[in-house]
Write a protein that holds these residues in place. Structure first.
Motif, PDB file in Angstrom:
ATOM      1  N   CYS A  15       0.817  -1.208   0.000  1.00 26.83           N
ATOM      2  CA  CYS A  15       0.000   0.000   0.000  1.00 26.83           C
ATOM      3  C   CYS A  15       0.855   1.265   0.000  1.00 26.83           C
ATOM      4  CB  CYS A  15      -0.915   0.011   1.218  1.00 26.83           C
ATOM      5  SG  CYS A  15      -2.120  -1.320   1.214  1.00 26.83           S
ATOM      6  N   ALA A  16       2.089   1.149   0.439  1.00 32.81           N
ATOM      7  CA  ALA A  16       2.930   2.326   0.624  1.00 32.81           C
ATOM      8  C   ALA A  16       3.863   2.580  -0.549  1.00 32.81           C
ATOM      9  CB  ALA A  16       3.738   2.159   1.904  1.00 32.81           C
ATOM     10  N   THR A  17       3.690   1.891  -1.640  1.00 29.52           N
ATOM     11  CA  THR A  17       4.560   2.080  -2.794  1.00 29.52           C
ATOM     12  C   THR A  17       3.727   2.453  -4.016  1.00 29.52           C
ATOM     13  OG1 THR A  17       4.418  -0.259  -3.379  1.00 29.52           O
ATOM     14  CG2 THR A  17       6.230   0.388  -1.933  1.00 29.52           C
ATOM     15  N   ALA A  18       4.411   3.012  -4.987  1.00 31.95           N
ATOM     16  CA  ALA A  18       3.740   3.361  -6.239  1.00 31.95           C
ATOM     17  C   ALA A  18       3.491   2.087  -7.044  1.00 31.95           C
ATOM     18  CB  ALA A  18       4.596   4.322  -7.042  1.00 31.95           C
ATOM     19  N   ARG A  32      -3.739  -2.276  -7.328  1.00 34.58           N
ATOM     20  CA  ARG A  32      -4.093  -1.618  -6.076  1.00 34.58           C
ATOM     21  C   ARG A  32      -5.512  -1.878  -5.578  1.00 34.58           C
ATOM     22  NH1 ARG A  32       0.384  -1.899  -5.358  1.00 34.58           N
ATOM     23  NH2 ARG A  32       1.880  -0.234  -5.119  1.00 34.58           N
ATOM     24  N   ASP A  33      -6.252  -2.738  -6.212  1.00 38.27           N
ATOM     25  CA  ASP A  33      -7.588  -3.034  -5.727  1.00 38.27           C
ATOM     26  C   ASP A  33      -7.568  -4.331  -4.938  1.00 38.27           C
ATOM     27  OD1 ASP A  33      -8.488  -0.758  -6.861  1.00 38.27           O
ATOM     28  OD2 ASP A  33      -9.622  -1.690  -8.467  1.00 38.27           O
ATOM     29  N   GLY A  34      -7.931  -4.233  -3.691  1.00 36.67           N
ATOM     30  CA  GLY A  34      -7.934  -5.402  -2.833  1.00 36.67           C
ATOM     31  C   GLY A  34      -8.940  -5.225  -1.716  1.00 36.67           C
ATOM     32  N   LEU A  35      -8.842  -6.090  -0.738  1.00 41.98           N
ATOM     33  CA  LEU A  35      -9.793  -6.107   0.368  1.00 41.98           C
ATOM     34  C   LEU A  35      -9.831  -4.781   1.127  1.00 41.98           C
ATOM     35  CD1 LEU A  35     -11.749  -7.727   2.111  1.00 41.98           C
ATOM     36  CD2 LEU A  35      -9.786  -8.569   3.402  1.00 41.98           C
ATOM     37  N   PHE A  36      -8.664  -4.205   1.415  1.00 44.24           N
ATOM     38  CA  PHE A  36      -8.609  -2.990   2.222  1.00 44.24           C
ATOM     39  C   PHE A  36      -8.346  -1.726   1.415  1.00 44.24           C
ATOM     40  CE2 PHE A  36      -7.219  -6.457   5.028  1.00 44.24           C
ATOM     41  CZ  PHE A  36      -8.254  -6.385   5.944  1.00 44.24           C
ATOM     42  N   ASN A  37      -8.116  -1.880   0.136  1.00 45.39           N
ATOM     43  CA  ASN A  37      -7.652  -0.741  -0.653  1.00 45.39           C
ATOM     44  C   ASN A  37      -8.235  -0.854  -2.055  1.00 45.39           C
ATOM     45  OD1 ASN A  37      -6.180   1.495  -1.316  1.00 45.39           O
ATOM     46  ND2 ASN A  37      -4.278   0.399  -1.640  1.00 45.39           N
ATOM     47  N   ASN A  38      -9.251  -0.055  -2.361  1.00 42.32           N
ATOM     48  CA  ASN A  38      -9.854  -0.145  -3.678  1.00 42.32           C
ATOM     49  C   ASN A  38      -9.767   1.202  -4.377  1.00 42.32           C
ATOM     50  OD1 ASN A  38     -11.704  -0.289  -5.902  1.00 42.32           O
ATOM     51  ND2 ASN A  38     -12.482  -2.177  -4.987  1.00 42.32           N
ATOM     52  N   TRP A  39      -8.735   1.345  -5.191  1.00 33.93           N
ATOM     53  CA  TRP A  39      -8.513   2.607  -5.884  1.00 33.93           C
ATOM     54  C   TRP A  39      -9.608   2.902  -6.899  1.00 33.93           C
ATOM     55  CZ3 TRP A  39      -2.768   3.913  -7.196  1.00 33.93           C
ATOM     56  CH2 TRP A  39      -2.024   3.972  -6.010  1.00 33.93           C
ATOM     57  N   ARG A 115      -2.326  13.345   2.365  1.00 30.54           N
ATOM     58  CA  ARG A 115      -1.856  13.441   0.985  1.00 30.54           C
ATOM     59  C   ARG A 115      -1.204  12.153   0.496  1.00 30.54           C
ATOM     60  NH1 ARG A 115       1.045  19.286   1.359  1.00 30.54           N
ATOM     61  NH2 ARG A 115       1.322  18.610   3.508  1.00 30.54           N
ATOM     62  N   THR A 116      -0.874  11.242   1.404  1.00 28.47           N
ATOM     63  CA  THR A 116      -0.282   9.961   1.012  1.00 28.47           C
ATOM     64  C   THR A 116      -1.326   8.860   0.894  1.00 28.47           C
ATOM     65  OG1 THR A 116       0.224   9.360   3.301  1.00 28.47           O
ATOM     66  CG2 THR A 116       1.950  10.524   2.049  1.00 28.47           C
ATOM     67  N   ASN A 117      -2.581   9.183   1.114  1.00 33.15           N
ATOM     68  CA  ASN A 117      -3.679   8.231   0.967  1.00 33.15           C
ATOM     69  C   ASN A 117      -4.319   8.477  -0.400  1.00 33.15           C
ATOM     70  OD1 ASN A 117      -6.728   7.710   1.092  1.00 33.15           O
ATOM     71  ND2 ASN A 117      -5.956   6.538   2.837  1.00 33.15           N
ATOM     72  N   PHE A 118      -4.362   7.445  -1.238  1.00 32.52           N
ATOM     73  CA  PHE A 118      -4.864   7.613  -2.597  1.00 32.52           C
ATOM     74  C   PHE A 118      -6.297   8.149  -2.623  1.00 32.52           C
ATOM     75  CE2 PHE A 118      -7.184   6.128  -6.314  1.00 32.52           C
ATOM     76  CZ  PHE A 118      -6.406   6.651  -7.333  1.00 32.52           C
ATOM     77  N   ALA A 119      -7.185   7.584  -1.812  1.00 32.59           N
ATOM     78  CA  ALA A 119      -8.588   8.013  -1.820  1.00 32.59           C
ATOM     79  C   ALA A 119      -8.712   9.489  -1.455  1.00 32.59           C
ATOM     80  CB  ALA A 119      -9.414   7.140  -0.878  1.00 32.59           C
ATOM     81  N   ASP A 120      -7.949   9.927  -0.477  1.00 34.20           N
ATOM     82  CA  ASP A 120      -7.976  11.339  -0.081  1.00 34.20           C
ATOM     83  C   ASP A 120      -7.391  12.229  -1.177  1.00 34.20           C
ATOM     84  OD1 ASP A 120      -9.024  10.574   2.384  1.00 34.20           O
ATOM     85  OD2 ASP A 120      -7.076  10.632   3.399  1.00 34.20           O
ATOM     86  N   ALA A 121      -6.283  11.794  -1.762  1.00 35.07           N
ATOM     87  CA  ALA A 121      -5.618  12.600  -2.792  1.00 35.07           C
ATOM     88  C   ALA A 121      -6.483  12.739  -4.041  1.00 35.07           C
ATOM     89  CB  ALA A 121      -4.267  11.990  -3.149  1.00 35.07           C
TER      90      ALA A 121
END
Length: 191
Positions: A15-18, A32-39, A115-121
């Motif tokens: 989650c912490a890498t590009a 980047r789409d998974g259980l806890f992180n769905n871009w 700013r390091t959270n994709f959903a927020d950014a």
């Protein structure tokens, strides 16, 4: 026992890498789409809320940070070789400046946004582009002009600060072209 401890660390590290393949919207979402992180879900939610198409949102991140959550402008050099200050406070996926990020958090009530959270950014970018639509009359599907306003700010865009800056105009054209590429790709992978 050891595997139970290592598996969560591997998930968090991812989650912490590009993402590795940033020229393909489908690959970005697959990576980047998974259980806890769905871009994809975050991007589509931002499109629904602000009316800015997902490909333009993604192309803006592509241009600003290359999907690096910790991106910052390079430091200037003192005496030509000593790392010194950074030219701005731009940071994260969106390269949002400190003051603009604070304004976003205040106006949207997203006080915990990072700013390091994709959903927020991506939500920030949607919000900012929507502001450009209201303040500058830029169509929400005009990636070229939205990027110019994003780069120079609303007042800079209105004053035409980008005129005579071929490098910035080329960057805006790259954003527009990448948005078209992402749009075409998303049609093929269910977007």
């Amino acid at each position: 026992m050891r595997i139970a401890f290592v598996a969560p660390l591997v998930l968090l590290a991812g989650c912490a890498t590009a993402p590795h393949q940033i020229r393909s919207a489908c690959a970005i979402f697959e990576q980047r789409d998974g259980l806890f992180n769905n871009w994809r879900r975050a991007a589509e939610r931002t499109e629904r809320e602000y009316g800015v198409p997902v490909p333009i949102l993604m192309a803006t991140i592509y241009a600003e940070s290359g999907f690096n959550p910790y991106a910052r402008p390079p430091r200037t050099l003192l005496l030509g070789f000593i790392p010194w200050t950074r030219p701005s406070s731009a940071y994260g996926y969106s390269q949002a400046l400190d003051g603009t990020w604070s304004r976003y958090r205040g106006e949207t009530g997203h006080w915990g946004a990072s700013r390091t959270n994709f959903a927020d950014a991506i939500d920030f970018i949607g919000w900012y582009h929507a502001q450009s639509h209201v303040q500058n009359g830029i169509a929400l599907n005009d990636g070229y002009s939205l990027y110019l306003a994003y780069y120079y700010g609303h007042d800079g865009y209105t004053q035409g600060a980008w005129r005579g800056r071929a490098d910035i105009q080329r960057s805006a054209q790259r954003v527009s072209n990448m948005a078209l590429t992402y749009q075409s790709q998303l049609r093929t992978c269910g977007g």
